[in-house]
Design a protein around this motif. Structure first.
Motif, PDB file in Angstrom:
ATOM      1  N   ARG A  28       0.838  -1.190   0.000  1.00  0.00           N
ATOM      2  CA  ARG A  28       0.000   0.000   0.000  1.00  0.00           C
ATOM      3  C   ARG A  28       0.884   1.255   0.000  1.00  0.00           C
ATOM      4  N   GLN A  30       0.555   5.858  -0.502  1.00  0.00           N
ATOM      5  CA  GLN A  30      -0.334   7.017  -0.586  1.00  0.00           C
ATOM      6  C   GLN A  30       0.452   8.212  -1.099  1.00  0.00           C
ATOM      7  N   ASP A  32      -0.373  12.234  -1.522  1.00  0.00           N
ATOM      8  CA  ASP A  32      -1.305  13.291  -1.142  1.00  0.00           C
ATOM      9  C   ASP A  32      -2.597  12.669  -0.591  1.00  0.00           C
ATOM     10  N   ASP A  33      -3.721  12.919  -1.215  1.00  0.00           N
ATOM     11  CA  ASP A  33      -4.985  12.388  -0.709  1.00  0.00           C
ATOM     12  C   ASP A  33      -5.416  11.112  -1.438  1.00  0.00           C
ATOM     13  N   ARG A  34      -4.590  10.597  -2.323  1.00  0.00           N
ATOM     14  CA  ARG A  34      -4.918   9.384  -3.062  1.00  0.00           C
ATOM     15  C   ARG A  34      -4.090   8.216  -2.527  1.00  0.00           C
ATOM     16  N   SER A  35      -4.714   7.032  -2.458  1.00  0.00           N
ATOM     17  CA  SER A  35      -3.988   5.860  -1.970  1.00  0.00           C
ATOM     18  C   SER A  35      -4.307   4.652  -2.846  1.00  0.00           C
ATOM     19  N   LEU A  36      -3.383   3.687  -2.831  1.00  0.00           N
ATOM     20  CA  LEU A  36      -3.546   2.459  -3.585  1.00  0.00           C
ATOM     21  C   LEU A  36      -3.242   1.295  -2.652  1.00  0.00           C
TER      22      LEU A  36
END
Length: 78
Positions: A28, A30, A32-36
């Protein structure tokens, strides 16, 4: 008759092996405000085992002419 061809099984197995390699490099992250979040490694390994089995079955079917034969004998001493 096999449901899956050898080429199809090899392609799917390669995709799952690539997925396993991607998971091992980072589960996992991240930015900024996006995560995978990647898939669960346990599920990926189960799929790899599944496709290895299907590939082996397809190869065995091609080699043995489409079916496995079982012979049964009863040995009798008369």
């Amino acid at each position: 008759m096999a449901i899956y061809s050898i080429e199809f099984c090899k392609k799917r197995l390669g995709m799952w092996l690539d997925a396993e390699a991607a998971i091992t490099t980072g589960q996992r992250y991240q930015i900024d405000d996006r995560s995978l979040t990647r898939a669960d490694l346990y599920d990926v390994r189960r799929q790899i085992e599944f496709w290895e089995g299907k590939l082996a079955a397809a190869a065995a079917e091609e080699q043995n002419g489409g079916r496995n034969r079982v012979f049964r004998a009863v040995i009798r001493d008369v």
